[in-house]
Motif scaffolding. Structure first.
Motif: not given
Length: 247
Positions: A117-125, A170-173, A196-205
């Motif tokens: 498993s890895c919860n990596p840094p979310y922001k590119a350098q 999601p922007e890093r998909l 919430r329902v109807g909101k854009a995704p904030k994360l993906f697994l």
């Protein structure tokens, strides 16, 4: 400030500090990546070791190796393993994961892993506002490793057919898919997370398999965190429930 002990179950707790803590994303990834009984596992960028300790609280992996570049975080994992009496099944290595593909001989706990498993840094350098505190900055920005580094290291440690599970924004998909496929890790399971329902995704697994056949990506129904009134959905209560049993 002294480390604090955070209960994860009646028998398992984790030491956390001001710099090295865990959040909802950590718990979601631990649940999504759930190991099977007897599996050999690793957690890259383990921080305080929350994911390995959640796995030990809920499941029955044979062993888990945390890899972490920051020595103070490694010390928290060691303290937790000793405190919980699981040092025979959980160890942490103070390593730069970028060195893993070339390291020989490698630690036997990182050979032929079933699951990483890895919860990596979310922001590119060079993107986003960087935290002035080094420990938090390293956890949030690709200062010491990129997604390509994570994929390359995971591919070198997984057995044939082994799984890599991670979470990202999601922007890093497309970046993630590109890095995984370039290292022989085929995306097989994807789930988006919405507030919430109807909101854009904030994360993906995402789960990928080493040497998996191309195609066959399973896109699961989105995980909704909150009801309209702000309370947790039933699924989130169930995910958090097993974690909160020790409270």
């Amino acid at each position: 400030m002294q480390p604090e002990l955070e209960p994860l179950s009646p028998n398992i707790s984790v030491f956390v500090s001001q710099t090295h803590r865990f959040n909802t994303d950590t718990i979601l990834l631990a649940h999504f990546a759930a190991p099977k009984r007897g599996e050999r596992c690793a957690d890259f960028g383990t921080g305080c070791g929350a994911i390995p300790l959640i796995w030990l609280a809920r499941y029955e992996p044979a062993q888990i190796c945390g890899v972490e570049i920051q020595p103070d975080a490694c010390e928290l994992v060691r303290q937790s393993a000793e405190h919980c009496g699981v040092a025979d099944r959980l160890r942490v290595l103070n390593l730069d994961l970028r060195q893993l593909p070339q390291s020989r001989p490698r630690d036997p706990w990182l050979e032929n892993c079933d699951l990483i498993s890895c919860n990596p840094p979310y922001k590119a350098q060079g993107t986003g506002i960087e935290n002035p505190e080094q420990g938090k900055r390293m956890a949030r920005h690709e200062e010491t490793c990129t997604m390509e580094d994570v994929a390359h290291a995971a591919a070198s440690c997984l057995r044939y057919g082994g799984r890599l599970c991670l979470c990202q924004r999601p922007e890093r998909l497309t970046d993630i898919f590109t890095a995984l496929c370039a290292n022989g890790l085929e995306p097989k399971r994807l789930r988006f997370v919405q507030a919430r329902v109807g909101k854009a995704p904030k994360l993906f697994l995402l789960q990928a398999r080493k040497n998996g056949q191309p195609g066959g990506l399973l896109v699961e129904p989105p995980l909704i965190l909150h009801n309209e009134d702000g309370t947790f959905t039933q699924e989130m209560l169930e995910i958090y429930g097993s974690y909160k049993e020790g409270h």
